[in-house]
Motif scaffolding. Sequence first.
Motif, PDB file in Angstrom:
ATOM      1  N   TYR A 229      -3.918   1.562   9.475  1.00 39.17           N
ATOM      2  CA  TYR A 229      -4.221   2.630   8.529  1.00 39.17           C
ATOM      3  C   TYR A 229      -3.142   3.695   8.681  1.00 39.17           C
ATOM      4  O   TYR A 229      -2.247   3.584   9.517  1.00 39.17           O
ATOM      5  CB  TYR A 229      -5.621   3.209   8.787  1.00 39.17           C
TER       6      TYR A 229
ATOM      7  N   ASP B 144     -10.968   5.746   1.969  1.00 41.96           N
ATOM      8  CA  ASP B 144     -10.777   7.125   2.455  1.00 41.96           C
ATOM      9  C   ASP B 144     -10.029   7.961   1.407  1.00 41.96           C
ATOM     10  O   ASP B 144      -9.080   8.673   1.728  1.00 41.96           O
ATOM     11  CB  ASP B 144     -10.019   7.127   3.785  1.00 41.96           C
TER      12      ASP B 144
ATOM     13  N   GLU C  27      -8.290  -4.296   7.585  1.00 40.53           N
ATOM     14  CA  GLU C  27      -8.684  -4.916   8.851  1.00 40.53           C
ATOM     15  C   GLU C  27      -8.871  -6.414   8.644  1.00 40.53           C
ATOM     16  O   GLU C  27      -9.342  -6.860   7.595  1.00 40.53           O
ATOM     17  CB  GLU C  27      -9.985  -4.285   9.347  1.00 40.53           C
TER      18      GLU C  27
ATOM     19  N   LYS D 197      -5.929  -4.309  12.719  1.00 40.05           N
ATOM     20  CA  LYS D 197      -6.435  -3.187  11.931  1.00 40.05           C
ATOM     21  C   LYS D 197      -5.327  -2.145  11.822  1.00 40.05           C
ATOM     22  O   LYS D 197      -4.693  -1.800  12.833  1.00 40.05           O
ATOM     23  CB  LYS D 197      -7.675  -2.593  12.594  1.00 40.05           C
TER      24      LYS D 197
ATOM     25  N   LEU E 144       0.010   1.673   7.601  1.00 42.30           N
ATOM     26  CA  LEU E 144      -0.422   0.845   6.476  1.00 42.30           C
ATOM     27  C   LEU E 144       0.561   0.909   5.311  1.00 42.30           C
ATOM     28  O   LEU E 144       0.662  -0.036   4.530  1.00 42.30           O
ATOM     29  CB  LEU E 144      -1.819   1.295   6.009  1.00 42.30           C
TER      30      LEU E 144
ATOM     31  N   SER F  17      -6.463   8.280   4.751  1.00 38.37           N
ATOM     32  CA  SER F  17      -5.837   6.975   4.587  1.00 38.37           C
ATOM     33  C   SER F  17      -6.897   5.898   4.557  1.00 38.37           C
ATOM     34  O   SER F  17      -7.846   5.931   5.330  1.00 38.37           O
ATOM     35  CB  SER F  17      -4.864   6.668   5.726  1.00 38.37           C
ATOM     36  N   ASP F  18      -6.740   4.949   3.631  1.00 38.72           N
ATOM     37  CA  ASP F  18      -7.599   3.775   3.623  1.00 38.72           C
ATOM     38  C   ASP F  18      -7.206   2.861   4.785  1.00 38.72           C
ATOM     39  O   ASP F  18      -6.155   3.049   5.413  1.00 38.72           O
ATOM     40  CB  ASP F  18      -7.460   3.035   2.296  1.00 38.72           C
ATOM     41  N   THR F  19      -8.042   1.863   5.065  1.00 39.10           N
ATOM     42  CA  THR F  19      -7.830   0.981   6.203  1.00 39.10           C
ATOM     43  C   THR F  19      -7.886  -0.472   5.761  1.00 39.10           C
ATOM     44  O   THR F  19      -8.701  -0.843   4.914  1.00 39.10           O
ATOM     45  CB  THR F  19      -8.918   1.220   7.274  1.00 39.10           C
TER      46      THR F  19
ATOM     47  N   ASN G 106     -11.512  -3.835   3.606  1.00 34.43           N
ATOM     48  CA  ASN G 106     -10.949  -2.567   3.149  1.00 34.43           C
ATOM     49  C   ASN G 106     -11.965  -1.468   3.410  1.00 34.43           C
ATOM     50  O   ASN G 106     -13.145  -1.607   3.075  1.00 34.43           O
ATOM     51  CB  ASN G 106     -10.633  -2.642   1.653  1.00 34.43           C
TER      52      ASN G 106
ATOM     53  N   TYR H 157       0.843  -1.205   0.000  1.00 31.04           N
ATOM     54  CA  TYR H 157       0.000   0.000   0.000  1.00 31.04           C
ATOM     55  C   TYR H 157       0.871   1.246   0.000  1.00 31.04           C
ATOM     56  O   TYR H 157       1.943   1.288   0.620  1.00 31.04           O
ATOM     57  CB  TYR H 157      -0.894   0.027   1.236  1.00 31.04           C
TER      58      TYR H 157
END
Length: 549
Positions: A457, A506, A439, A455, A461, A435-437, A503, A426
């Motif tokens: 982010y 964001d 998990e 998890k 990440l 920021s995307d996450t 996913n 990423y």
Amino acid sequence: MLLKKISLNIIFIGLALMISAQNKMPEPCGTDSIHQHLLNTDPEYASRRQKINEKILDWEKNNIEYGRGNVLTIPVVVHVLYNAQSENISDAQIHSQITALNRDYRMLNADISQVPNEFKSLIADVEIEFCLADTDPNGNATSGITRKYTSSSYLGSSNSYYYSSQGGQTAWDRDKYLNFWVCNISGGILAYAYFPGAGSAYDGIVVDSKYFGTIGSVQYPYNKGRTAVHEVGHWLNLPHIWGSSVGCSTDDGVADTPDSYDSYFGCPSYPQYSCGTSDMFMNYMDYANDACTFMYSLGQKQRMRSAIFSYRSGLLTSGGCASGGNTGGGPGSGTGGQGNINCNLTPLPFVEDFEGVVFPPQGFSINNPDNAFTWERNTQAGYNSTASAYIDNANYSSNGESDELIMPLFDISSATQLSISFDYAYKLWSVSGYSDTLEVLISNNCSNNYQSIWKTYGQNLVTTNPYYITSSWTPSGNSDWNQVSLNLTPYLSGDTLSIKFRNITDYENNLYLDNINVDFAIPTAIEDKKTDNEWKKFALFLYGGKIYE
């Protein structure tokens, strides 16, 4: 028998043509057309329907309070008939449909709050629950799911679906089980059902695989499981809310549902008027989108329960859910048992490297609630390969959307220790704080009641340098990837384990996933590629020269 079979084939062949010829939107439900054809062509059916309807209405009139407060349970068998692999829906998708049925028939749906005030006093907890059968007609243990490949592309558009010799699946005893056939249907029809009085060979419900359940391959705007909720209403003797034909001269015969001139599609704004009253278009027996139907009425409840007591009473002593069955789990799942017997299990150890061309891989499913971008197979990048799973966050214009890649259900009955490892890559798009996450969640309950175990982010990440790029990103080599290893031993509390990757968007960049390995080994610590000094440099860059320890 031959004449009846030919007659049914004629109606199936002509159904799409009949529907498309009407001067309105195509009917998503084929029940009325099939029912009317049987009335016109089969005198025995017409006679049975009249007698059964009179019996049900008589019961309804004379037993208004009978059985109230007692939840009735209907054993369900789902026959999956597939020509393409995409039609071979996952167990998780089937379980999600059972959950949806229990949610709506027990008035546990969160969107019940959207029912207009004028109808709130009429909302009914129907007090009916559904369980995937755990005992078949011969008394043997079952998952409540059968699967069969068929050479027919549109099996649901003919009566072959209930003939094993023609690629279909013979119905289980209709007096003891609700039979669902899930297959492909042509002509824009989502599903159809048979009213009480139909022949025992085909008495049940046929649903297109794209509209069965709430996850996996389901398609918007019928992606909340309410196609089956609607069809079960027919199976329990409910007509459409506007009646059998367009106009104000007929209705559904239920006293507390207002007369309505015709069906509604999409998401109508409230109020809508016809026949001198405000229409209850948010009722499950109308045609509005899944997201815009929320309720059954008290009168409809009485009609459906009367149909069970007076005609389908064999369901109440079926034994089809002798061990408690499986009610789907999760919010609004009802109160039935959660026996692991209903789970189709995958043995361990397990490895998925996404090298196979089929996606999602065998046993996997995808939960894509907004039917937009979701997990797919990438053939340009992988760790030690050129293939991986990824999600196109760079072009995902929504914030906070969750997309889940759900792994097969694992048998952990003999496991004393367990771990999962995976590679991911990423890079951020910007340094503006978005920021995307990613998990990881697990469940010990047949893919229900998940809990988050990992998890990450933001800066945690990111897997490579530089930390951001203002364009859609693809890893260029192994140095762009990180590996994560998690100890699953503390979660070995049951006989099954389900794992899913989530996913959350964001407005940032693409996320890649590869080499998922579930093993009996205890994980060792994985050293992150970035040194503490590199992370501090990144933090200085992100937060304007400040480091938050």
